[in-house]
Design a protein around this motif. Structure first.
Motif, PDB file in Angstrom:
ATOM      1  N   ALA A   1       0.833  -1.208   0.000  1.00 36.48           N
ATOM      2  CA  ALA A   1       0.000   0.000   0.000  1.00 36.48           C
ATOM      3  C   ALA A   1       0.864   1.254   0.000  1.00 36.48           C
ATOM      4  O   ALA A   1       0.566   2.234  -0.697  1.00 36.48           O
ATOM      5  CB  ALA A   1      -0.933  -0.008   1.208  1.00 36.48           C
ATOM      6  N   LEU A   2       1.957   1.237   0.772  1.00 36.81           N
ATOM      7  CA  LEU A   2       2.845   2.396   0.827  1.00 36.81           C
ATOM      8  C   LEU A   2       3.546   2.632  -0.507  1.00 36.81           C
ATOM      9  O   LEU A   2       3.662   3.768  -0.975  1.00 36.81           O
ATOM     10  CB  LEU A   2       3.880   2.204   1.941  1.00 36.81           C
ATOM     11  N   LEU A   3       4.007   1.547  -1.138  1.00 34.04           N
ATOM     12  CA  LEU A   3       4.676   1.703  -2.423  1.00 34.04           C
ATOM     13  C   LEU A   3       3.712   2.181  -3.505  1.00 34.04           C
ATOM     14  O   LEU A   3       4.071   3.000  -4.359  1.00 34.04           O
ATOM     15  CB  LEU A   3       5.323   0.369  -2.819  1.00 34.04           C
TER      16      LEU A   3
ATOM     17  N   LYS B   1      12.074   6.073   6.061  1.00 32.37           N
ATOM     18  CA  LYS B   1      11.918   7.421   6.584  1.00 32.37           C
ATOM     19  C   LYS B   1      10.442   7.809   6.564  1.00 32.37           C
ATOM     20  O   LYS B   1       9.729   7.550   5.596  1.00 32.37           O
ATOM     21  CB  LYS B   1      12.715   8.421   5.749  1.00 32.37           C
ATOM     22  N   GLY B   2      10.002   8.443   7.643  1.00 33.74           N
ATOM     23  CA  GLY B   2       8.625   8.914   7.725  1.00 33.74           C
ATOM     24  C   GLY B   2       7.637   7.874   8.180  1.00 33.74           C
ATOM     25  O   GLY B   2       6.443   8.164   8.307  1.00 33.74           O
ATOM     26  N   ILE B   3       8.114   6.656   8.439  1.00 29.54           N
ATOM     27  CA  ILE B   3       7.223   5.563   8.848  1.00 29.54           C
ATOM     28  C   ILE B   3       7.530   5.158  10.279  1.00 29.54           C
ATOM     29  O   ILE B   3       8.691   4.992  10.663  1.00 29.54           O
ATOM     30  CB  ILE B   3       7.393   4.327   7.934  1.00 29.54           C
TER      31      ILE B   3
ATOM     32  N   GLU C   1       2.141   5.587  11.956  1.00 28.20           N
ATOM     33  CA  GLU C   1       2.461   6.990  11.720  1.00 28.20           C
ATOM     34  C   GLU C   1       3.080   7.150  10.341  1.00 28.20           C
ATOM     35  O   GLU C   1       3.976   6.403   9.950  1.00 28.20           O
ATOM     36  CB  GLU C   1       3.438   7.505  12.788  1.00 28.20           C
ATOM     37  N   LEU C   2       2.557   8.124   9.600  1.00 29.21           N
ATOM     38  CA  LEU C   2       3.083   8.450   8.292  1.00 29.21           C
ATOM     39  C   LEU C   2       3.361   9.948   8.249  1.00 29.21           C
ATOM     40  O   LEU C   2       2.432  10.753   8.248  1.00 29.21           O
ATOM     41  CB  LEU C   2       2.084   8.051   7.196  1.00 29.21           C
ATOM     42  N   ASP C   3       4.631  10.312   8.251  1.00 25.91           N
ATOM     43  CA  ASP C   3       5.047  11.713   8.248  1.00 25.91           C
ATOM     44  C   ASP C   3       5.806  11.988   6.955  1.00 25.91           C
ATOM     45  O   ASP C   3       6.993  11.682   6.833  1.00 25.91           O
ATOM     46  CB  ASP C   3       5.920  12.004   9.468  1.00 25.91           C
ATOM     47  N   LEU C   4       5.104  12.559   5.972  1.00 22.82           N
ATOM     48  CA  LEU C   4       5.710  12.917   4.698  1.00 22.82           C
ATOM     49  C   LEU C   4       5.673  14.418   4.489  1.00 22.82           C
ATOM     50  O   LEU C   4       5.521  14.897   3.362  1.00 22.82           O
ATOM     51  CB  LEU C   4       4.981  12.191   3.553  1.00 22.82           C
TER      52      LEU C   4
ATOM     53  N   THR D   1      -1.340   8.860  13.107  1.00 24.16           N
ATOM     54  CA  THR D   1      -0.818  10.172  12.760  1.00 24.16           C
ATOM     55  C   THR D   1      -0.580  10.229  11.261  1.00 24.16           C
ATOM     56  O   THR D   1       0.079   9.338  10.701  1.00 24.16           O
ATOM     57  CB  THR D   1       0.506  10.453  13.493  1.00 24.16           C
ATOM     58  N   LEU D   2      -1.114  11.258  10.626  1.00 25.09           N
ATOM     59  CA  LEU D   2      -0.889  11.468   9.196  1.00 25.09           C
ATOM     60  C   LEU D   2      -0.503  12.927   8.982  1.00 25.09           C
ATOM     61  O   LEU D   2      -1.294  13.835   9.279  1.00 25.09           O
ATOM     62  CB  LEU D   2      -2.149  11.131   8.397  1.00 25.09           C
TER      63      LEU D   2
END
Length: 776
Positions: A34-36, A64-66, A77-80, A103-104
């Motif tokens: 899903a992330l890719l 990074k960001g995960i 948590e997904l920090d982009l 967290t998004l």
């Protein structure tokens, strides 16, 4: 065989250590996919940001960001933020398959497009940040479905329309940021229902119709921003009864005249001088600054003279040291509601207030004479001049004010009423409070229309006046703390269909309580500290609204009133210091909070399940007065319905049997008293019970165990042995665990040593190569 054994041992050791070590691969394959897929939904420039590190052959929890939950492996948590994402956030984006996200943060990306309603699929989100993402269109109402959301930031976007009312469903929201989000329309009143909200920022939007802002009676704190007074459409601002602090700054309002008509700031913690800029709010009709802490400074009352339209002015308890001349307010021609309580006033005998005062409160103002200007206030409805230094008689002209229905002259030095019987009894008074004065016999004439009458703490004596029985509309009667004697008048039955509160406390009233005096509308009955005898009136069984019943310190002689269990609203029951006797039945009191039956003649065994069903004991309550020990509940959650029992007094009865062992588990039981009974057996083991003084268990010949010096023999030894067995069993378990822990550390060390020894020894005989093959 030696080589095989060694290989097996080393392999087993590695397996154990591998089990003990944390898992290296946390990410679930479907979440990685899903992330890719989400990464591939966007176009990137040369700098790919955090997603550059995302590779299919690595653990996504290390990207990074995960951030992942170490227990479940779920992506939480997904920090982009600022990751060069270019393209719209699709309604069917693979992002929404990450169901466990908490967290998004996609802030500072180019997500040009609408915010899809499918954002609500991330139902466990707590923090959602879409700051500066070039989003447009309407904010979806589905945001209201994110029930766990605590922090929402949609600032610096290009939305249109109003903030959806569904945001008012986010009852866990603490921070809301919508700076420069292009929100338009009316201020969303639903936000005022969010009780957890501590931060809200709506700067630089198009909210053009904020007319009413009312948040009174909450727990808001901090300072009030001056910009709040600059909103040109604001008409009603009510911040009263909160915890706002600091000096108040209203700002420069001369450039844009304020339309503010109602300003309530009272009952907060504002301090410092009253801002002079208040005088520029010339449209004000109602102003409340009560309980303002001026730090004992002076208040410039000329500020209020510019507010010519004022109809309501509340300045009570302003903590100012200067004396205020009431004549300063004579220029406010429309003033109808004035409260200056707690301010030291100067009132000239010739003062004339031309305004039509309807509500006047001058309590605790240091007044020594009855203010004569009141005589001309023919529209006066409410008058409170309590807690002053006025003596003599209440003037006759007071009874002639045609619409005056509430009069409070308590806490003065009045000793009587002026006026003829005809004038007083025809007066249209509804509530009269003359308590805490120096009234004495003869009992004064009273207006026939009275519904509430209090004359407590005076010097009345003799039998209760039958004049009271003429008050056929009476709802509340308080005669406490006087010297009345004789019996309760049977004519009290005249208002048995109206009376809800009867307080005869602390007199010398004797005789039997007349059954016919108990009305079905009674909510509170207090006859404590008198000499009333006989049985508790059974007519109380008809009082389904009864909440408070106190008959302490009398001469009642009756069995335990088990029939009170039929009263569904009873909250306080005090029977202490009488001659109640017999057994105590197990009862269900669903709303009972205070229960005191001490100092009676009760006998029998107290059932171990006696308190089951008293669910209201789990509510927060406080000690009502200084009378000794109550049964009190506090907090929530309880053992056998009552683990938060705080105080228990069963002393000076004739109770027998053992103290219920369940009481030893009541962790909030701070004080108890079982003294002067016939209890026996061991005192229950428990920190709270055993912290009591021995006097709490005194004069029970059969009681034993700590804190008493008397030991319990067999029973105590049996209990002690059981405790020792439990301790021994625990110690054995601890030893086993310690042995296992030592083995975990010791075995690898021994194995390592043996291995090295064998390697060195075997090297000489050519065995090294065989061991090497074992490892590889």
């Amino acid at each position: 065989m030696m080589i095989l054994s060694l290989c097996l041992i080393i392999s087993l050791s590695n397996t154990i250590l591998g089990i003990a070590s944390p898992a290296r691969h946390l990410c679930h394959p479907y979440q990685k996919d899903a992330l890719l897929e989400f990464k591939n939904e966007f176009h990137y420039n040369v700098m790919a940001g955090k997603t550059e590190s995302w590779r299919n052959n690595t653990d996504c929890c290390s990207w990074k960001g995960i951030s992942c939950d170490p227990m479940t492996g779920n992506v939480v948590e997904l920090d982009l933020q600022d990751s060069f994402l270019n393209g719209p956030l699709r309604s069917n984006s693979s992002l929404f398959r990450l169901q466990h996200l908490r967290t998004l943060d996609l802030g500072l990306n180019n997500l040009t497009g609408i915010l899809p309603a499918s954002i609500s699929n991330l139902k466990y989100l707590r923090i959602l940040t879409l700051y500066s993402c070039n989003l447009f269109g309407k904010i979806p109402s589905s945001l209201g479905n994110l029930s766990y959301l605590t922090d929402l930031d949609l600032s610096v976007n290009d939305f249109n329309g109003e903030l959806p009312g569904s945001v008012g469903s986010l009852n866990r929201l603490t921070e809301l940021r919508l700076v420069s989000a292009n929100i338009s329309g009316n201020f969303p009143p639903a936000l005022l229902n969010l009780s957890e909200l501590t931060w809200i920022d709506l700067r630089s939007n198009n909210l053009s119709k904020l007319v009413y802002f009312e948040i009174s009676g909450n727990s808001f704190s901090g300072s009030v921003p001056p910009s709040l007074f600059m909103i040109p459409t604001l008409v009603d601002l009510d911040l009263g009864r909160n915890d706002f602090t600091g000096p108040l700054e209203i700002g420069n309002i001369s450039s844009s005249p304020s339309r503010l008509r109602v300003l309530y700031l009272g009952e907060n913690n504002f301090n410092g001088p009253v801002p002079r800029s208040l005088s520029k709010l010339v449209s004000l009709v109602s102003l409340d600054l009560s309980f303002w802490n001026t730090r004992k400074g002076k208040v410039d009352f000329s500020i209020f003279l510019h507010l010519k339209s004022l109809k309501l002015l509340h300045l009570s308890n302003m903590n100012t040291k200067n004396m205020v001349d009431l004549s300063l307010l004579s220029h406010l021609m429309s003033l109808g509601d004035l409260d200056l309580s707690g301010i030291n006033l100067k009132i000239d005998p010739t003062l004339n207030l031309p305004s039509p005062i309807k509500f006047l409160a001058l309590s605790s103002c240091g007044i020594a004479e009855f203010p004569k200007f009141i005589q001309s206030q023919t529209r006066l409805i409410y008058l409170d001049i309590s807690a002053n230094q006025i003596g003599g008689q209440v003037p006759a002209w007071l009874w002639k004010l045609p619409v005056l229905w509430y009069v409070n002259v308590s806490q003065n030095s009045f000793n009587g009423f002026e006026g003829s019987e005809d004038v007083i009894q025809k007066s249209a008074k509804v509530m009269l409070d003359i308590s805490s004065n120096t009234f004495q016999n003869p009992f004064p004439l009273l207006p026939a229309s009275l519904m509430h009458f209090s004359c407590s703490d005076n010097r009345f004596s003799g039998e209760i006046s039958r004049e009271i029985c003429k008050l056929v509309y009476l709802d509340t009667l308080v005669l406490s703390n006087n010297n009345f004697n004789g019996s309760i008048p049977r004519c009290f039955e005249n208002f048995s269909t109206t009376l809800s509160v009867l307080n005869l406390r602390n007199n010398s009233i004797s005789g039997v309580f007349p059954e016919e005096s108990i009305g079905v509308y009674l909510r509170s009955l207090d006859v404590g500290h008198n000499k009333i005898s006989g049985e508790l009136p059974k007519s109380l069984i008809n009082c389904s609204r009864l909440e408070f019943l106190n008959v302490e310190d009398n001469m009642f002689s009756d069995k335990f009133p088990f029939w009170l269990r039929s009263l569904p609203n009873l909250q306080i029951l005090v029977l202490r210091s009488n001659k109640f006797h017999g057994k105590i039945f197990s009862l269900i009191f669903p709303k009972l909070r205070i229960f005191d039956i001490s100092r009676n003649l009760f006998t029998g065994v107290l059932p171990s399940d006696y308190f089951a069903g008293w669910s209201a004991m789990s509510s927060d309550v406080g000690i009502v007065d200084s009378t000794p020990v109550r049964i009190l509940g506090r907090g929530s959650g309880f053992y056998h319905s009552l683990t938060n029992l705080q105080s228990l007094d069963l002393s000076q009865n004739r109770l027998s049997g053992e103290i219920p062992p369940e009481l030893g588990k009541l962790t909030f039981l701070a004080r108890m008293n079982f003294s002067y009974n016939m209890l026996e057996g061991p005192i229950p083991q428990g920190t709270q019970i055993q912290s009591q003084n021995s006097s709490s268990f005194a004069e029970n010949p059969g009681l034993c165990g700590f804190p008493l010096e008397k030991t319990c023999g067999g029973k105590e030894e049996e209990a002690t042995k059981q405790e020792e067995d439990e301790d021994e069993e625990k110690e054995e378990k601890d030893q086993v665990l310690s042995w296992i822990s030592a083995a975990i550390g010791y075995v690898p060390g021994v194995l390592g040593g043996l291995t090295i020894g064998h390697i060195l020894y075997s090297y000489k005989y050519g065995w090294f190569l065989r061991i090497f093959h074992c490892f590889t």
